[in-house]
Design an enzyme around this catalytic site. Structure first.
Site, mmCIF file in Angstrom:
data_model
loop_
_atom_site.group_PDB
_atom_site.id
_atom_site.type_symbol
_atom_site.label_atom_id
_atom_site.label_comp_id
_atom_site.label_asym_id
_atom_site.label_seq_id
_atom_site.Cartn_x
_atom_site.Cartn_y
_atom_site.Cartn_z
ATOM 1 N N HIS A 270 87.008 15.279 -44.462
ATOM 2 C CA HIS A 270 87.862 16.282 -43.819
ATOM 3 C C HIS A 270 87.169 17.625 -43.854
ATOM 4 O O HIS A 270 86.770 18.094 -44.916
ATOM 5 C CB HIS A 270 89.206 16.390 -44.540
ATOM 6 C CG HIS A 270 90.108 15.245 -44.246
ATOM 7 N ND1 HIS A 270 90.927 15.218 -43.157
ATOM 8 C CD2 HIS A 270 90.283 14.071 -44.877
ATOM 9 C CE1 HIS A 270 91.588 14.073 -43.135
ATOM 10 N NE2 HIS A 270 91.212 13.350 -44.162
ATOM 11 N N TYR B 5 99.814 21.038 -44.667
ATOM 12 C CA TYR B 5 100.579 21.679 -45.740
ATOM 13 C C TYR B 5 101.639 22.536 -45.045
ATOM 14 O O TYR B 5 101.289 23.519 -44.390
ATOM 15 C CB TYR B 5 99.686 22.570 -46.598
ATOM 16 C CG TYR B 5 98.745 21.828 -47.521
ATOM 17 C CD1 TYR B 5 97.554 21.290 -47.050
ATOM 18 C CD2 TYR B 5 99.049 21.673 -48.868
ATOM 19 C CE1 TYR B 5 96.693 20.610 -47.899
ATOM 20 C CE2 TYR B 5 98.191 20.995 -49.732
ATOM 21 C CZ TYR B 5 97.016 20.467 -49.240
ATOM 22 O OH TYR B 5 96.172 19.802 -50.088
ATOM 23 N N PRO C 13 99.862 19.565 -58.158
ATOM 24 C CA PRO C 13 98.983 18.902 -57.189
ATOM 25 C C PRO C 13 98.708 19.672 -55.898
ATOM 26 O O PRO C 13 97.873 19.252 -55.101
ATOM 27 C CB PRO C 13 99.714 17.591 -56.877
ATOM 28 C CG PRO C 13 101.132 17.839 -57.242
ATOM 29 C CD PRO C 13 101.136 18.852 -58.335
ATOM 30 N N LYS D 188 93.509 19.486 -57.175
ATOM 31 C CA LYS D 188 92.415 19.782 -58.109
ATOM 32 C C LYS D 188 92.335 18.866 -59.333
ATOM 33 O O LYS D 188 91.300 18.821 -60.006
ATOM 34 C CB LYS D 188 92.563 21.229 -58.637
ATOM 35 C CG LYS D 188 92.248 22.274 -57.612
ATOM 36 C CD LYS D 188 90.749 22.413 -57.415
ATOM 37 C CE LYS D 188 90.394 23.143 -56.161
ATOM 38 N NZ LYS D 188 89.709 22.392 -55.158
ATOM 39 N N TYR E 264 89.508 25.490 -52.132
ATOM 40 C CA TYR E 264 89.986 24.124 -51.855
ATOM 41 C C TYR E 264 88.824 23.132 -51.921
ATOM 42 O O TYR E 264 88.960 22.044 -52.485
ATOM 43 C CB TYR E 264 90.654 24.084 -50.476
ATOM 44 C CG TYR E 264 91.437 22.813 -50.213
ATOM 45 C CD1 TYR E 264 92.818 22.767 -50.437
ATOM 46 C CD2 TYR E 264 90.824 21.657 -49.736
ATOM 47 C CE1 TYR E 264 93.545 21.617 -50.200
ATOM 48 C CE2 TYR E 264 91.539 20.497 -49.503
ATOM 49 C CZ TYR E 264 92.910 20.482 -49.735
ATOM 50 O OH TYR E 264 93.620 19.327 -49.502
HETATM 51 P P1 RFL Z 1 94.138 10.015 -66.648
HETATM 52 O O1 RFL Z 1 93.891 9.526 -65.263
HETATM 53 O O2 RFL Z 1 95.558 10.250 -67.040
HETATM 54 O O3 RFL Z 1 93.456 8.990 -67.634
HETATM 55 C C1 RFL Z 1 93.706 9.011 -69.011
HETATM 56 C C2 RFL Z 1 93.606 7.600 -69.508
HETATM 57 O O4 RFL Z 1 93.810 7.587 -70.918
HETATM 58 C C3 RFL Z 1 94.640 6.487 -71.238
HETATM 59 N N1 RFL Z 1 95.289 6.745 -72.532
HETATM 60 C C4 RFL Z 1 94.924 6.120 -73.679
HETATM 61 N N2 RFL Z 1 93.977 5.207 -73.929
HETATM 62 C C5 RFL Z 1 93.881 4.754 -75.209
HETATM 63 N N3 RFL Z 1 94.701 5.171 -76.214
HETATM 64 C C6 RFL Z 1 95.663 6.093 -75.993
HETATM 65 N N4 RFL Z 1 96.462 6.490 -76.982
HETATM 66 C C7 RFL Z 1 95.798 6.613 -74.681
HETATM 67 N N5 RFL Z 1 96.637 7.516 -74.110
HETATM 68 C C8 RFL Z 1 96.297 7.590 -72.820
HETATM 69 C C9 RFL Z 1 95.620 6.422 -70.073
HETATM 70 O O5 RFL Z 1 96.243 5.149 -69.957
HETATM 71 C C10 RFL Z 1 94.690 6.706 -68.916
HETATM 72 O O6 RFL Z 1 94.119 5.551 -68.367
HETATM 73 O O7 RFL Z 1 93.348 11.370 -66.952
HETATM 74 P P2 RFL Z 1 91.904 11.864 -66.416
HETATM 75 O O8 RFL Z 1 90.898 10.776 -66.525
HETATM 76 O O9 RFL Z 1 91.688 13.158 -67.080
HETATM 77 O O10 RFL Z 1 92.109 12.096 -64.850
HETATM 78 C C11 RFL Z 1 92.934 13.117 -64.384
HETATM 79 C C12 RFL Z 1 93.661 12.683 -63.106
HETATM 80 O O11 RFL Z 1 94.189 11.379 -63.254
HETATM 81 C C13 RFL Z 1 94.795 13.655 -62.779
HETATM 82 O O12 RFL Z 1 94.377 15.002 -62.941
HETATM 83 C C14 RFL Z 1 95.318 13.556 -61.356
HETATM 84 O O13 RFL Z 1 95.618 12.268 -60.954
HETATM 85 C C15 RFL Z 1 96.569 14.461 -61.269
HETATM 86 N N6 RFL Z 1 97.501 14.003 -60.266
HETATM 87 C C16 RFL Z 1 97.269 14.334 -58.995
HETATM 88 N N7 RFL Z 1 96.242 15.161 -58.706
HETATM 89 C C17 RFL Z 1 96.006 15.495 -57.440
HETATM 90 O O14 RFL Z 1 95.054 16.239 -57.200
HETATM 91 N N8 RFL Z 1 96.798 15.005 -56.422
HETATM 92 C C18 RFL Z 1 97.847 14.152 -56.657
HETATM 93 O O15 RFL Z 1 98.523 13.724 -55.748
HETATM 94 C C19 RFL Z 1 98.123 13.811 -57.980
HETATM 95 N N9 RFL Z 1 99.140 12.980 -58.264
HETATM 96 C C20 RFL Z 1 98.604 13.200 -60.594
HETATM 97 C C21 RFL Z 1 99.400 12.675 -59.565
HETATM 98 C C22 RFL Z 1 98.922 12.913 -61.921
HETATM 99 C C23 RFL Z 1 100.047 12.151 -62.245
HETATM 100 N N10 RFL Z 1 100.402 11.988 -63.632
HETATM 101 C C24 RFL Z 1 99.414 12.124 -64.656
HETATM 102 C C25 RFL Z 1 101.738 12.152 -64.062
HETATM 103 C C26 RFL Z 1 100.466 11.843 -59.869
HETATM 104 C C27 RFL Z 1 100.802 11.565 -61.204
HETATM 105 C C28 RFL Z 1 101.966 10.639 -61.471
HETATM 106 C C1 PHB Z 2 97.175 13.179 -51.845
HETATM 107 O O1 PHB Z 2 96.656 12.668 -50.840
HETATM 108 O O2 PHB Z 2 97.750 12.487 -52.707
HETATM 109 C C2 PHB Z 2 97.183 14.648 -51.999
HETATM 110 C C3 PHB Z 2 96.502 15.426 -51.081
HETATM 111 C C4 PHB Z 2 96.495 16.800 -51.234
HETATM 112 C C5 PHB Z 2 97.154 17.380 -52.286
HETATM 113 C C6 PHB Z 2 97.826 16.597 -53.216
HETATM 114 C C7 PHB Z 2 97.839 15.214 -53.077
HETATM 115 O O3 PHB Z 2 97.157 18.728 -52.410
#
Ligand code: RFL
Ligand code: PHB
Length: 402
Positions: free
Chosen positions: A72, A201, A292, A296, A382
């Site tokens: 994109h 957005y 989100p 980032k 971004y």
């Molecule tokens: P993760 O992906 O949470 O991975 C951490 C891992 O550690 C494991 N864990 C353990 N393992 C062993 N022993 C324990 N005691 C443990 N406790 C936890 C967990 O099972 C997991 O596998 O963190 P990491 O690697 O730092 O990555 C970060 C990203 O995942 C996160 O920043 C993003 O996904 C945030 N986020 C989103 N970001 C976006 O930019 N766009 C989104 O749409 C978006 N949606 C989200 C999200 C985060 C969410 N969470 C955490 C509530 C949606 C959700 C539901």
């Molecule tokens: C997504 O595709 O899940 C998404 C994209 C942009 C955002 C947050 C989530 O700012």
């Protein structure tokens, strides 16, 4: 058991770190408390910065994102009656990729398992010990119920926002900052081709809406809702009609289809400092959470471990601790930039119910859409700060800058 780096968590942070370390000849063991199926199916982020794609490529897991990811070169910013395109390539010479976190994680797990290096799923009772010494240990119970001890040179806490690692930093040295927002996102994954070329957005008096995508046939969309929203009160029809209403624009139509998944995500900013204590290093959501809106979270997790992998390779292989000593400060520069940008995007786009706020938001949206300087600022934040050891920022990334 012994290893050089004990990694807790097989999310993007832990898996990318393991891959980058292996490339530099550093041994690691990854411990994950969930199953492989669970970790691979967890639907979260979807936008990768160019630097993230570069790190994945460097880590040897970039093939599929280059093949299947959707590049994109901009976004649409919308408010009633207006949809304005911001052209990132023209504004800052950088792009982002739509490629789901589920796919990033699958690629990383496949790569790790292919190397034969240890990655243990379904472990329990993970506890960290002696992190202030040169012989930190992790104790845990393996999936067969056997108690294990892993002796390490360093521990990487990549265990997300609820993991145990962060709590090992004593309250006397630890500082946290937090903001909870008075709204949440209702997110859906839908089996329907995206109705847009670029992400939309949208500010709307009834609340923010976002149209994103995962592939040419799968869309991802979000609606601003209350933090205590009861998802059972949102039928598929109600979701689609609110999305159509908030994203409405003359001459444009939202295509609907079967909803594959829906959930409510709370929105929070959180920063924990320092990101290193003794021989424990934190990375990703273990150290910081962003709302989100700026896309980032995943990108910060990857940039943390890009810095950390170099620091740990120097420390473990060359016994040179300079980068490890600078890790927390350097990583936090990027973290605070992304924290500010995510807060700013969130504040600009989410309605609060206050008329004065609404007028300021509309003024800001018009400004970003009409001022090249304001648009360039959004574009470079971004698409993300280039990753450098000293957190030097964007110098030299402007295509017109000589
Ligand atoms: P993760 O992906 O949470 O991975 C951490 C891992 O550690 C494991 N864990 C353990 N393992 C062993 N022993 C324990 N005691 C443990 N406790 C936890 C967990 O099972 C997991 O596998 O963190 P990491 O690697 O730092 O990555 C970060 C990203 O995942 C996160 O920043 C993003 O996904 C945030 N986020 C989103 N970001 C976006 O930019 N766009 C989104 O749409 C978006 N949606 C989200 C999200 C985060 C969410 N969470 C955490 C509530 C949606 C959700 C539901
Ligand atoms: C997504 O595709 O899940 C998404 C994209 C942009 C955002 C947050 C989530 O700012």
């Amino acid at each position: 058991m012994k290893t050089q780096v004990g990694i807790i968590g097989a999310g993007p942070a832990g898996l990318v770190l393991a891959q980058l370390l292996a490339q530099q000849g550093v041994e690691s063991v990854v411990l994950e408390d969930r199953s492989r199926t669970y970790v691979e199916a967890r639907i979260r982020a979807g936008i990768l910065e160019q630097s993230t794609v570069d790190v994945l490529t460097e880590a040897g897991v970039g093939d599929r994102v280059h093949r299947e990811g959707l590049r994109h070169d901009g976004i649409h910013l919308q408010w009633p009656g207006h949809r304005e395109h911001l052209d990132f390539s023209a504004l800052c010479g950088r792009s982002v990729w739509a490629y789901g976190q589920t796919e990033v994680v699958k690629d990383l797990i496949n790569a790790r398992l292919a190397t034969g290096h240890p990655l243990h799923f379904e472990v329990s009772d993970v506890a960290l010990h002696d992190v202030e010494t040169n012989r930190p240990r992790i104790t845990y119970t393996d999936r067969d119920g056997v108690a294990q001890t892993l002796e390490c040179l360093v521990i990487a806490g990549c265990d997300g926002s609820h993991g145990p690692s962060r709590d090992l930093i004593p309250s006397t040295v630890r500082h946290t900052w937090e903001r909870t927002y008075p709204f949440a996102w209702l997110g859906i994954l839908a089996d329907v081709p995206p109705s847009t070329d670029e992400l939309i957005y949208a500010w709307h008096p009834d609340g923010f809406a976002l149209h994103s995508m995962r592939s040419p046939t799968v869309s991802r969309l979000y609606l601003q809702v209350r933090p205590d929203e009861d998802i059972t009160s949102w039928s598929d029809d109600r979701i689609w009609s609110q999305l159509a209403h908030r994203l409405d624009l003359d001459g444009w139509q939202l295509h609907t289809g079967p909803i594959l998944e829906k959930s409510v995500l709370p929105m929070r900013s959180f920063v924990n400092t320092p990101m290193r204590h003794g021989n424990l290093f934190l990375a990703g959501d273990a150290a910081h959470i962003v709302p989100p809106t700026g896309a980032k979270g995943l990108n910060l997790a990857v940039s943390d471990v890009a810095l950390l992998a170099r620091a740990l390779a120097d420390l473990v292989v060359k016994k040179d601790g300079a980068r490890a000593d600078a890790y927390s400060e350097n990583a936090l520069r990027r973290v605070w930039r992304a924290t500010h940008f995510s807060w700013w995007m969130t504040s600009m786009l989410h309605t609060t119910g206050d008329d004065f706020d609404a007028q300021l938001q509309l003024s800001q949206l018009r400004y970003v859409a009409t001022s090249r300087a304001a648009a360039a600022s959004l574009a470079e934040n971004y698409t993300g700060m280039p990753i450098s050891d000293d957190g030097a920022g964007w110098s030299g990334s402007d295509p017109d800058h000589t």
